[in-house]
Design an enzyme around this catalytic site. Structure first.
Site, PDB file in Angstrom:
ATOM      1  CB  SER A 144      -0.925  -0.001   1.222  1.00 11.87           C
ATOM      2  OG  SER A 144      -1.815  -1.095   1.178  1.00 11.87           O
ATOM      3  N   GLY A 177       0.988 -10.038 -11.601  1.00  9.12           N
ATOM      4  CA  GLY A 177       0.263 -10.827 -12.593  1.00  9.12           C
ATOM      5  C   GLY A 177       0.933 -10.773 -13.953  1.00  9.12           C
ATOM      6  NE  ARG A 310     -31.650 -29.904   0.166  1.00 12.42           N
ATOM      7  CZ  ARG A 310     -31.376 -31.194   0.290  1.00 12.42           C
ATOM      8  NH1 ARG A 310     -31.822 -32.057  -0.602  1.00 12.42           N
ATOM      9  NH2 ARG A 310     -30.652 -31.621   1.301  1.00 12.42           N
ATOM     10  N   GLY A 400     -24.206 -28.849   1.895  1.00 16.03           N
ATOM     11  CA  GLY A 400     -23.116 -29.661   1.373  1.00 16.03           C
ATOM     12  C   GLY A 400     -22.945 -29.502  -0.122  1.00 16.03           C
ATOM     13  CD  GLU A 423      -6.040  -1.757  -9.344  1.00 18.03           C
ATOM     14  OE1 GLU A 423      -6.096  -0.575  -8.981  1.00 18.03           O
ATOM     15  OE2 GLU A 423      -5.300  -2.135 -10.266  1.00 18.03           O
TER      16      GLU A 423
END
Length: 647
Positions: A144, A177, A310, A400, A423
């Site tokens: 930072s 990256g 569900r 699950g 960022e």
């Protein structure tokens, strides 16, 4: 709600100005939907190559270059590039981030920090992804705190070159990256040394690999290894042992060095110059925040749809009850759905401001730019924290089944985790927000670090700090139209679903927290305490005030959006979500309002009842609301949403 929602129309509302761009991006995502399977099935090396190939193929369509000038093969539209990037977050996030590294960070640095010679040399090949690059700012020892980077670029007067050196391991570029495998060129941020004098951090174009992919002489590259997520992106470390680059490789929009070694800049103050340079890179924060919000949409779409099929428990002899018919399940998912919509519209405002500032034909004043940087920092922080929270809650809400990779939650959770720290670390970003609020984006904003902010605020009367803020003026105006405003009882007499009441509550909290921070900073300095100690002791208060400010901006954006919509079921639905978002914010922080005398226990209980009631009212339209996100079915091709989940 009696009338059904017009889902396509609501999608169009969400897509906003760039409907065509977003739809084209959705089409591309469908074409590459198989990458989601590749992420689970390929080993790390193979998946990296697959992701790189996808990025190169996307570049050939022009989809990734929308924000670059047309003369260099781009689309010339910053807003379109943000819209495309956000929408890509519906798909594989390694592809998204590699696109961001290549075109947003590497390309953006050359575009925003370079001049015509750099644009002519690099933009066209990088837009076509023929030249892959990386953005080498972060170091092992400094993330930072960019102003204290350790990498050095010394100007050699005799050869008219810069000599790039990594003095120690703490100064090596890290987590970069594209660095481990694919980048041939890096934009390197380093301390510029001219004639033995440091001129602060500047950016340089530095080749790091030859055409065959081998590191160049003096460049040491190592792989960061396996990460929690985003393993299709090749993050690596770079160190430089006296690497030489021509004088022209300095990205010289804000400063330059002559052949004779004379340093010049139109911005005399070095701190202002540094913050101005960083400010031009704000698009990355805007994009990351938008990506986090859109990743949340994917998680919510899966979890809500699953909860509508569900069943679990129920009266003896009767069908089991759908998960989303349980009040607790509604409470877990639907306020987060409301917050996602709220953040979407706040992001829309931010992206519009970014486009306006960076597309302006005339110079934009510094205060407007600083306000944009602050809003981008705050929206990114809240948007990415929301993603982490929402994806985890949706995973748990699917039991699950949510733990299986085939249902996407593992990748969503792992791949977005880093969004909260890249960022800009979110807590550090909120300190930037607070600095803007406490200084009112003054002319000295660009020269102040956090300790400078303490000194600045301590030199003013607290009343002056508060009266200069936008929220003070807004609060005074809005209290005049609320019941009981004459005797300052607006917070007990106004209706809970009155947007003016909701806005007043958030504005009052923001102003009160800001005034509290200002008083504490001033009291500490007046008491002879060192600025660093004053700031450290007030840091939690500073973050709280900044967060309150951003939550107020989010609600304002949502209220404004609802007001702009035509009457009908879609507007009614957005009104419900806006109420749910606003009251959820108050409910979450109700202890603060009670502690400060703005919320009675009875009214607090009424707000909780209202939140539950709003959840029940949103429940019948929940599926329409997630369908309106426009996530292609191919990207929701999960086992738990299959036609017959038990086969």
């Amino acid at each position: 709600m009696a009338e059904p929602l017009d889902v396509p129309a609501l999608t169009a509302t969400l897509d906003g100005t760039y409907v065509e761009v977003r739809n084209l991006t959705r089409k591309r995502l469908v074409e590459y939907a198989g990458v989601l399977d590749d992420a689970r099935e390929l080993d790390r090396a193979a998946f990296r190559e697959r992701v790189k190939d996808v990025v190169v193929e996307l570049a050939a369509t022009g989809q990734t270059g929308l924000g670059f000038p047309p003369e260099h093969g781009g689309g010339g539209d910053i807003g379109a590039s943000v819209a495309a990037f956000e929408t890509m977050a519906f798909g594989d996030l390694s592809v998204l981030v590699k696109v961001g590294v290549q075109f947003g960070l590497f390309g953006g640095a050359i575009l925003q920090l370079g001049t015509q010679r750099h644009h002519d040399a690099y933009l066209a090949p990088l837009v076509r992804a023929e030249l892959l690059g990386c953005f080498a700012m972060t170091e092992t020892g400094h993330g930072s705190n960019v102003q204290e980077l350790g990498t050095v670029a010394r100007y050699d007067l005799e050869t008219r070159e810069y000599v790039i050196t990594t003095p120690d391991d703490a100064a090596r570029k890290d987590y970069i990256g594209n660095a481990a495998a694919h980048a041939r060129v890096a934009v390197v941020f380093a301390q510029l040394d001219v004639g033995g004098a440091s001129q602060g951090v500047h950016a340089f174009v530095v080749p790091i690999r030859d055409d065959a992919g081998a590191p160049l002489a003096g460049v040491r590259i190592t792989d960061d290894g396996r990460k929690i997520g985003l393993n299709g992106v090749d993050n690596g470390r770079i160190a430089f042992d006296g690497v030489r680059v021509p004088r022209e490789n300095l990205l010289n929009r804000y400063a330059d060095v002559s052949e004779t070694g004379v340093y010049t800049s139109e911005i005399e103050n070095p701190d202002r110059r540094f913050f101005t340079m960083l400010g031009t890179l704000v698009q990355g924060r805007v994009c990351v925040g938008g990506a986090g919000i859109n990743a949340s949409k994917v998680a919510l779409a899966i979890a809500v749809k699953y909860a509508l099929r569900r069943r679990q428990f129920g009266p003896p002899g009767e069908p089991e009850v759908l998960l989303l018919d349980y009040g607790l399940h509604q409470r877990r998912l639907l306020p987060r759905l409301a917050r996602t919509y709220a953040l979407h519209f706040a992001q829309e405002v931010l992206a519009g401001q970014l486009h306006a500032v960076f597309s302006a034909t005339e110079e934009v004043d510094e205060r407007t730019r600083r306000a944009l940087e602050s809003r981008a920092a705050g929206t990114k922080a809240l948007g990415t924290w929301h993603a982490s929270d929402t994806i985890q809650e949706c995973r748990e809400a699917c039991g699950g089944a949510g733990y299986l990779s085939v249902n996407r939650f593992d990748a969503l959770r792992a791949d977005t985790d880093v969004f909260t720290t890249f960022e800009g670390d979110n807590h550090v970003l909120l300190q930037l927000v607070a600095k803007g609020l406490l200084t009112d984006y003054s002319s000295s904003f660009g020269e102040l670090d956090q300790l400078g902010m303490v000194r600045f605020v301590a030199g003013l009367a607290v009343e002056t700090v508060i009266e200069r803020t936008a929220v003070h003026k807004l609060l005074e105006r809005i209290k005049d139209v609320l019941p009981g405003s004459g005797d300052d009882s607006w917070d007990t007499d106004a209706g809970l679903l009155d947007p003016q009441y909701q806005l007043a509550m958030l504005r009052w909290r923001e102003e009160h927290m800001l005034s509290g921070v200002a008083r504490r900073l001033k009291r500490g300095m007046d008491g002879g305490m060192a600025p660093a100690e004053v700031f450290s002791r007030c840091q939690d208060h500073v973050i709280g005030a900044a967060r309150a400010h951003v939550e107020r901006l989010v609600l304002e954006a949502f209220v404004d959006k609802v007001a702009s919509m035509a009457e009908g079921p879609n507007r009614d639905a957005m009104g419900l979500l806006c109420d749910l978002y606003a009251l959820s914010v108050v409910e979450t922080d109700r202890a603060w309002w009670i502690e400060h005398g703005r919320l009675s226990v009875q009214r607090s209980k009424a707000i909780s009842r209202e939140v539950s009631s709003l959840c029940r009212r949103v429940r019948p339209i929940a599926e329409d609301l997630v369908d309106a996100f426009g996530i292609p079915a191919e990207l929701l091709r999960t086992e738990i949403l299959a036609e017959d989940p038990l086969t």
